[in-house]
Design an enzyme around this catalytic site. Structure first.
Site, PDB file in Angstrom:
ATOM      1  N   GLY A  16      38.239 -58.216 -14.628  1.00 12.32           N
ATOM      2  CA  GLY A  16      38.234 -59.540 -14.889  1.00 12.32           C
ATOM      3  C   GLY A  16      39.098 -60.072 -16.089  1.00 12.32           C
ATOM      4  O   GLY A  16      39.762 -59.201 -16.720  1.00 12.32           O
TER       5      GLY A  16
ATOM      6  N   GLN B 126      43.061 -65.027 -22.161  1.00 12.72           N
ATOM      7  CA  GLN B 126      43.598 -63.689 -22.462  1.00 12.72           C
ATOM      8  C   GLN B 126      45.308 -63.767 -22.245  1.00 12.72           C
ATOM      9  O   GLN B 126      45.850 -62.714 -22.608  1.00 12.72           O
ATOM     10  CB  GLN B 126      42.987 -62.689 -21.626  1.00 12.72           C
ATOM     11  CG  GLN B 126      41.561 -62.389 -21.959  1.00 12.72           C
ATOM     12  CD  GLN B 126      40.794 -61.620 -21.356  1.00 12.72           C
ATOM     13  OE1 GLN B 126      40.459 -61.798 -20.210  1.00 12.72           O
ATOM     14  NE2 GLN B 126      40.911 -60.222 -21.889  1.00 12.72           N
TER      15      GLN B 126
ATOM     16  N   CYS C 153      37.135 -54.766 -23.042  1.00 11.53           N
ATOM     17  CA  CYS C 153      37.817 -55.969 -22.583  1.00 11.53           C
ATOM     18  C   CYS C 153      39.250 -55.692 -22.824  1.00 11.53           C
ATOM     19  O   CYS C 153      39.740 -54.935 -23.667  1.00 11.53           O
ATOM     20  CB  CYS C 153      37.462 -56.807 -24.001  1.00 11.53           C
ATOM     21  SG  CYS C 153      38.336 -58.525 -23.808  1.00 11.53           S
ATOM     22  N   LEU C 154      40.028 -56.272 -22.034  1.00 13.40           N
ATOM     23  CA  LEU C 154      41.690 -56.120 -21.947  1.00 13.40           C
ATOM     24  C   LEU C 154      42.486 -56.542 -23.152  1.00 13.40           C
ATOM     25  O   LEU C 154      43.339 -56.097 -23.317  1.00 13.40           O
ATOM     26  CB  LEU C 154      42.052 -56.812 -20.763  1.00 13.40           C
ATOM     27  CG  LEU C 154      41.611 -56.276 -19.331  1.00 13.40           C
ATOM     28  CD1 LEU C 154      42.496 -56.974 -18.237  1.00 13.40           C
ATOM     29  CD2 LEU C 154      42.260 -54.767 -18.899  1.00 13.40           C
TER      30      LEU C 154
ATOM     31  N   HIS D 267      31.055 -62.107 -19.317  1.00 14.86           N
ATOM     32  CA  HIS D 267      31.917 -61.617 -20.319  1.00 14.86           C
ATOM     33  C   HIS D 267      33.178 -62.583 -20.161  1.00 14.86           C
ATOM     34  O   HIS D 267      33.709 -63.392 -21.139  1.00 14.86           O
ATOM     35  CB  HIS D 267      32.398 -60.497 -19.926  1.00 14.86           C
ATOM     36  CG  HIS D 267      33.651 -59.735 -20.855  1.00 14.86           C
ATOM     37  ND1 HIS D 267      33.486 -58.684 -21.768  1.00 14.86           N
ATOM     38  CD2 HIS D 267      34.870 -60.107 -20.792  1.00 14.86           C
ATOM     39  CE1 HIS D 267      34.762 -58.602 -22.190  1.00 14.86           C
ATOM     40  NE2 HIS D 267      35.472 -59.447 -21.895  1.00 14.86           N
ATOM     41  N   GLU D 268      33.429 -63.032 -19.044  1.00 14.69           N
ATOM     42  CA  GLU D 268      34.675 -63.952 -18.634  1.00 14.69           C
ATOM     43  C   GLU D 268      34.343 -65.368 -19.412  1.00 14.69           C
ATOM     44  O   GLU D 268      35.196 -66.145 -19.967  1.00 14.69           O
ATOM     45  CB  GLU D 268      35.322 -64.005 -17.524  1.00 14.69           C
ATOM     46  CG  GLU D 268      35.451 -62.757 -16.883  1.00 14.69           C
ATOM     47  CD  GLU D 268      36.410 -61.855 -17.808  1.00 14.69           C
ATOM     48  OE1 GLU D 268      37.379 -62.535 -18.578  1.00 14.69           O
ATOM     49  OE2 GLU D 268      36.386 -60.657 -17.763  1.00 14.69           O
TER      50      GLU D 268
ATOM     51  N   HIS E 119      34.898 -65.789 -23.063  1.00 15.89           N
ATOM     52  CA  HIS E 119      36.206 -65.938 -23.454  1.00 15.89           C
ATOM     53  C   HIS E 119      36.719 -67.636 -23.329  1.00 15.89           C
ATOM     54  O   HIS E 119      37.316 -67.717 -24.094  1.00 15.89           O
ATOM     55  CB  HIS E 119      37.211 -65.274 -22.447  1.00 15.89           C
ATOM     56  CG  HIS E 119      37.512 -63.763 -22.775  1.00 15.89           C
ATOM     57  ND1 HIS E 119      37.776 -63.155 -23.874  1.00 15.89           N
ATOM     58  CD2 HIS E 119      37.430 -62.690 -22.056  1.00 15.89           C
ATOM     59  CE1 HIS E 119      37.889 -61.946 -24.018  1.00 15.89           C
ATOM     60  NE2 HIS E 119      37.644 -61.660 -22.774  1.00 15.89           N
TER      61      HIS E 119
HETATM   62 ZN   LIG Z   1      37.489 -59.569 -22.227  1.00 14.65          ZN
END
Ligand SMILES: [Zn+2]
Length: 164
Positions: free
Chosen positions: A44, A49, A86-87, A128-129, A132
């Site tokens: 995701g 991000q 998380c990226l 999670h997204e 963000h």
């Molecule tokens: Zn994340």
């Protein structure tokens, strides 16, 4: 192509704004986001991000690419612990408790009203997204002690998972 920004970047801390035109620019943005997500690789990616504070995220939990524009949570159920990363915090994973099932309402690229729902990984990714887009990162979901340790680890070691 834009880079994924890491924890500490201002765009991860602010609330994103709704998309108002369902045009080529939106299509190009989501194409790019999917490309960046797959290259990472991740399941995701939210627009903040990559430094763009628009209410858009993309995800793929194994059934192909999906796009959510202007999403909002409409239902959550249950509770489950899940090892979450998380990226924007590459190399770190924490056991995090969240509702097991989530349902969101959003728009597709053409502006049609759609929804996504699921538990397990999908339920987790949706929540999670969405976080963000509200300017929340994973660290805010940790208890005080774990968060303190995480901040210490990050300041000492940076992001060991970046560019591996
Ligand atoms: Zn994340």
């Amino acid at each position: 192509m834009l880079d994924i920004v890491t924890f500490g970047h201002p765009s991860l801390k602010i609330k994103s704004i709704n998309v108002t035109s369902f045009d080529d620019e939106l299509k190009n943005l989501t194409d790019m986001m999917l490309e960046i997500m797959y290259a990472a690789p991740g399941v995701g990616l939210a627009a903040p991000q990559i430094g763009i504070n628009k209410n858009v995220f993309v995800f793929d939990v194994g059934d192909g690419p999906n796009i959510a524009v202007n999403p909002k949570s409409i239902k959550k159920k249950g509770k489950i612990n899940f090892l979450e990363g998380c990226l924007s915090l590459p190399g770190y994973y924490w056991e995090i408790s969240r509702p097991e099932y989530a349902k969101i309402e959003c728009f597709d690229l053409q502006g049609n009203n759609i929804h996504y729902e699921g538990d397990d990984l999908l339920g987790r990714v949706l929540q999670h997204e969405l976080d963000h887009l509200k300017g929340k990162v994973l660290l805010t979901s940790l208890d005080r002690k774990t968060r303190k340790q995480a901040l210490k680890d990050i300041s000492l070691n940076g992001f060991p998972g970046k560019d591996v």
